[in-house]
Every structure is written in structure tokens, then in C-alpha cells.
Enzyme design. Sequence first.
Site: not given
Length: 313
Positions: A16, A18, A90-91, A134-135, A137-139, A156, A162, A249
Amino acid sequence: MAQSPTDTTLLRIGSRGSALALVQAREVQSRLAKACGLPAERIEIKTIRTTGDMIQDRPLAEAGGKGLFTKEIEEALLAGAIDLAVHSSKDMPTILPAGLVLSAFLPREDARDAFISRKAKTLRELPQGAVIGTASLRRQALVKRLRSDLAIAPLRGNVETRLRKLEGGEMDATILAVAGLKRLGLLAAATMVLDIDEFLPAVGQGAIGIETRTDDVRTRALVADIGDADTAIALAAERAFLSVLDGSCRTPIAGYARVSGIRIHFRGMIAKTDGSEALEVWREGSVADAAALGADAGRELKDRAGSGFFVRG
């Protein structure tokens, strides 16, 4: 920017675009060049924009989940346009496309999360009703488990985006992976590093994964030379755990394995997004049984939770 290929290019890495993704790709490039005794320029980095990068207006869980950050890169790998792909582990979905395999992992960076705020020194010290961006759901679930009064706002974008939004006052705090902050030289932005016992990481957090074609024996051999055995063992347990739980997810799932000599210690969790309920599991065993141990932990949680616990996308 992608590097320009040369007539002597040995390997092509897909990544990617980034800043964090490119730091990770360059780390793989550097390690491969050193292992092969070659200048880094002979290993090209090709940037590939993924669907996940393009979707910025809604949570990824609503758009298809983890595979959105890997789809286009894996298509290039299968087409032979690149020889290996570098991912944040993790992705990675638990089921890879036919013909592809995770061949190695670099030594794992710090797997913890960092709390970042200019309003409080700790999560517990935030004002009543403060907003966490945060995006994940775990956090979200873990924040709500500790402070049910806090509000969650979708956030996001890459790490730098961020942090800019936080500094701009769009929220009172956020939570980011320590590994990403360290790799970008931004760890000083962290207000507090969260303890793993209280804030369990995402499966694979902090680990850089290298994906290749299954039948590409040459590339797999080169990649194996830079792989870290303990990280691979830990990820085998974590990904097996996630796979049994279907890696939804839309259901918060956390898991972390630690290797100590010939033993592996694993802790896993599933939670409701509002933090109202969480189920945990622990396992310890031989590193030789890492995947079986993780899968068994996943089955236990699946049985204890029942079908009603999981939110399907």
C-alpha cells in the site's frame, strides 16, 4: 512513490502507499537485500492502491472488512506483477486466495495500543462523556468495557491523518497501535501505552507479514531467510483462533500469543461492541501445537458464546 524497475531487479515488492506501509515495505527490502548481499535498489517497491484506502466515508466493517486492504495487492501477486506482498498482519483475512501463502513474518514490534489525548493522561481520567475516535470495533468494545460513559466517533485515515484530527479538536482522544507510531517515529505522540492485560491487541498486531505465491519456490526461500520463528509461531496460534471464530469484522475479537522458549501462552477474547459483555479464554502449551492450541481456544469461545453473540456482516 514506487521505485523505478531496473534491468537487474531481483524482486518486486507490492505495498500500500501509506507512509506506514512504505516504512514496512522498506524494512523488508532492507532485510532481503542484506540477506542476499545485494544493493537495496535491486529490490523494487511497487505501490498499489487498495479498496480499503479508497473508502474513507464509512467503517470498513460495513464495506466488506479486512480483505479490502489486501485484494488489489493479492491480485497483482497472482498475476505475477509482483513477487511478494508486505502487509500489516492484523489486516490479513484468515483465508487467503488459492495459490497464495504467508511465507514469513518479521520480528514482531510492540503489540500494544497507545492512548493519545491532550485532555487527560489516562483513559480513566477523561471527562464524563468524552469522545474517543476509532474505527476499530475491538478498541470501541474495550473502551466501553472500561468507561461505558464515553462516546465513540468513527475515525478513518492513516496515522498522520488521525493525529491531525485529534489535534484539530474533532475528538478528545484516540487509540492507535504502538507499532505503527514507533515505525513512523511518532511514539512521542502517545500519552500512555496501554497494558496488554487490560487492553488486548488485535490478532497479528505489530507483525509484518510477507505473502508470496505458493508455487514460487525461489521467492519463498529468500523470504524464509529473513523470517522470525517466534513471530510465526505466535501468529499461527492467533490466526487459528481468529479463523475458528470466522474473523468477523463486525464482532470485536482480540488475541495475543507470547512465545517463551518451547512454550506458548495465548489469551483470546470476544466482546459486545458496547462493552456490556466479554468472554475470555487462556491456553498454554508446546510451540509445536501453536495452531491447534489457538483453534481449540476459538472453539471454546464459540461454544460458550452461542450464535447470538456474533454479529454478521
